[in-house]
Design an enzyme around this catalytic site. Structure first.
Site, short mmCIF file in Angstrom:
data_model
loop_
_atom_site.label_atom_id
_atom_site.label_comp_id
_atom_site.label_asym_id
_atom_site.label_seq_id
_atom_site.Cartn_x
_atom_site.Cartn_y
_atom_site.Cartn_z
N ASP A 70 0.82 -1.21 0.00
CA ASP A 70 0.00 0.00 0.00
C ASP A 70 0.86 1.26 0.00
O ASP A 70 1.97 1.26 0.53
CB ASP A 70 -0.91 -0.02 1.24
CG ASP A 70 -2.10 0.92 1.10
OD1 ASP A 70 -2.34 1.42 -0.02
OD2 ASP A 70 -2.78 1.16 2.12
N ARG A 91 0.22 7.74 -2.64
CA ARG A 91 0.81 8.79 -1.79
C ARG A 91 2.27 9.03 -2.16
O ARG A 91 2.75 10.15 -2.14
CB ARG A 91 0.68 8.40 -0.31
CG ARG A 91 -0.68 8.74 0.26
CD ARG A 91 -0.96 8.00 1.54
NE ARG A 91 -1.34 6.62 1.26
CZ ARG A 91 -1.47 5.69 2.19
NH1 ARG A 91 -1.22 5.97 3.46
NH2 ARG A 91 -1.86 4.48 1.86
N HIS A 110 2.44 3.44 -8.99
CA HIS A 110 2.26 2.02 -9.29
C HIS A 110 3.46 1.49 -10.08
O HIS A 110 3.95 0.39 -9.82
CB HIS A 110 0.97 1.80 -10.09
CG HIS A 110 -0.27 2.21 -9.35
ND1 HIS A 110 -0.49 1.84 -8.04
CD2 HIS A 110 -1.36 2.94 -9.72
CE1 HIS A 110 -1.67 2.33 -7.65
NE2 HIS A 110 -2.20 3.01 -8.66
N SER A 117 -7.48 -5.35 -5.06
CA SER A 117 -8.62 -5.88 -4.30
C SER A 117 -9.91 -5.77 -5.12
O SER A 117 -9.97 -5.01 -6.10
CB SER A 117 -8.78 -5.13 -2.98
OG SER A 117 -9.31 -3.83 -3.22
N LEU A 176 10.39 -20.83 -4.14
CA LEU A 176 9.42 -19.91 -3.52
C LEU A 176 8.10 -20.03 -4.24
O LEU A 176 8.04 -20.02 -5.47
CB LEU A 176 9.93 -18.46 -3.64
CG LEU A 176 8.94 -17.38 -3.14
CD1 LEU A 176 8.87 -17.38 -1.62
CD2 LEU A 176 9.31 -16.00 -3.66
C1 IPE Z 1 -5.47 -2.62 -0.06
O1 IPE Z 1 -5.11 -1.31 -0.32
C2 IPE Z 1 -5.50 -3.41 -1.33
C3 IPE Z 1 -4.19 -3.64 -1.94
C4 IPE Z 1 -3.03 -3.32 -1.47
C5 IPE Z 1 -4.23 -4.32 -3.21
P1 IPE Z 1 -6.20 -0.15 -0.51
O2 IPE Z 1 -5.45 1.11 -0.70
O3 IPE Z 1 -7.16 -0.53 -1.56
O4 IPE Z 1 -6.95 -0.19 0.89
P2 IPE Z 1 -7.82 0.90 1.63
O5 IPE Z 1 -8.84 1.39 0.66
O6 IPE Z 1 -6.90 2.01 2.05
O7 IPE Z 1 -8.39 0.19 2.81
C1 IPE Z 2 -1.44 0.28 -3.41
O1 IPE Z 2 -1.27 1.65 -3.45
C2 IPE Z 2 -1.75 -0.32 -4.76
C3 IPE Z 2 -3.14 -0.76 -4.92
C4 IPE Z 2 -4.05 -0.75 -4.00
C5 IPE Z 2 -3.51 -1.27 -6.23
P1 IPE Z 2 -2.49 2.66 -3.47
O2 IPE Z 2 -2.87 2.91 -4.87
O3 IPE Z 2 -3.58 2.18 -2.60
O4 IPE Z 2 -1.80 3.95 -2.84
P2 IPE Z 2 -2.42 4.95 -1.77
O5 IPE Z 2 -2.92 4.13 -0.63
O6 IPE Z 2 -3.52 5.68 -2.46
O7 IPE Z 2 -1.28 5.81 -1.38
MG MG Z 3 -4.02 2.44 -0.63
#
Ligand code: IPE
Ligand code: IPE
Ligand code: MG
Length: 248
Positions: free
Chosen positions: A26, A30, A43, A71, A137
C-alpha cells in the site's frame, strides 16, 4: 548499505522463519503525490519493490509469499487507474517471467479473475504455466481478491454439495471449510506486513489471518526493500505466538 544488508539477514534465525509471509502493498498513490507525480507513477515505481520482496523472500528462505496486488474494492477506482494497473500486471508477467523461472519461483494467482479482461487472464495463464516447476518460492498474487467474496464462494460451494447429497451439514468443520478456500493447498500466513502506516486488513484473507502476526511500517510501497522485509521477519521472531495457550 550492502554491509547492513548482510547484517540483518544474518540476524535471522533460520529455525524460526515464517513459512508464509503476506504483504498488503500500500502507498503507491501517496508516494507519487508526494513527488507531484500522477498516481500511476507510484504504481510503476511499486514494481521495483515487488522484485525486492520476491528476491528478499528467496534470500531469507521464506517458502510462501503472498502479495495483495488488487482488491475487489479497487474495481471502484477510476477506470484509467484500473487500466494502468492491469497493463502493469501484463507487463510484469512478460518482463519478469524468465527471472522468476530462473529463480525457482512458482506463481499462483487467487481472486475473482473473471472480472479481468482476457488479456489479463492470458498473462496470468502464461506466467503460472511457465513457472509451474519452481521449487524455491511459491509466489501467490492476490488479484481482484476479496476475502468476503472468497468466504461466500465457500458457503455456496458447500451448500451445493449438501444439495447434491454429497455432504451432510454436520460434516462441515473447519478443515472441510478451509479445503474450499483459494488457499486450500498452502499454510496460513505467519506474518502479515502492511506498508504505508495503515492499520487495517482491507478485506484480505479474513479466514487465513486468524492467528497471523501483524506488522505495519510507515514505508510507502515503492520505497520498500528487502531490508524492510528482513526487519519485519526479525520483529516476527521476537513475538510469542501463543495460539490461545499460556505460553509457546
Ligand atoms: C489494499 O489497499 C489493497 C491492496 C493493497 C491491493 P487499498 O489502498 O485498496 O486499501 P484501503 O482502501 O486504504 O483500505
Ligand atoms: C497500493 O497503493 C496499490 C493498490 C491498491 C492497487 P495505493 O494505490 O492504494 O496507494 P495509496 O494508498 O492511495 O497511497
Ligand atoms: Mg491504498
Amino acid at each position: 548499505m550492502p554491509s547492513q544488508r548482510l547484517q540483518r539477514i544474518h540476524q535471522l534465525k533460520k529455525s524460526q522463519l515464517p513459512r508464509h509471509v503476506a504483504i498488503i502493498m500500500d502507498g503507491n498513490g501517496r508516494w507519487a503525490t508526494e513527488r507531484g507525480l500522477p498516481r500511476y507513477e507510484g504504481h510503476r515505481a511499486g514494481m521495483k519493490a515487488v522484485r525486492e520482496a520476491v528476491e528478499g523472500a528467496i534470500q531469507a528462505g521464506i517458502e510462501f509469499l503472498t502479495l495483495f496486488a488488487f482488491s475487489q474494492e479497487n474495481w471502484r477506482r477510476p477506470s484509467r487507474e484500473i487500466a494502468f494497473l492491469m497493463s502493469l500486471l501484463e507487463r510484469y508477467a512478460q518482463s519478469e517471467c524468465q527471472d522468476l523461472v530462473d529463480n525457482g519461483v512458482q506463481v499462483h494467482v487467487i481472486g475473482d479473475l473473471e472480472r479481468l479482461e482476457s488479456r489479463g487472464r492470458k498473462a496470468i495463464d502464461t506466467i503460472t504455466t511457465a513457472t509451474r516447476e519452481g521449487q524455491r518460492l511459491l509466489l501467490i498474487l492476490a488479484i481482484s481478491y476479496g476475502a468476503r467474496d472468497e468466504l461466500v464462494r465457500v458457503a455456496r460451494r458447500l451448500a451445493e454439495r449438501v444439495n447434491a447429497g454429497e455432504l451432510k451439514p454436520g460434516q462441515i468443520d473447519e478443515t472441510l471449510f478451509a479445503s474450499e478456500l483459494y488457499t486450500r493447498s498452502w499454510p496460513d500466513p505467519d506474518l502479515l506486513v502492511r506498508t504505508s502506516g495503515e492499520y487495517r486488513i482491507s478485506n484480505f484473507m479474513l479466514w487465513q489471518l486468524a492467528y497471523t502476526e501483524l506488522f505495519t511500517t510507515p514505508v510507502l510501497w515503492p520505497d520498500f526493500t528487502r531490508e524492510h522485509l528482513f526487519e519485519a521477519v526479525l520483529e516476527y521472531q521476537k513475538r510469542d505466538r501463543r495460539f490461545g495457550r499460556v505460553s509457546s
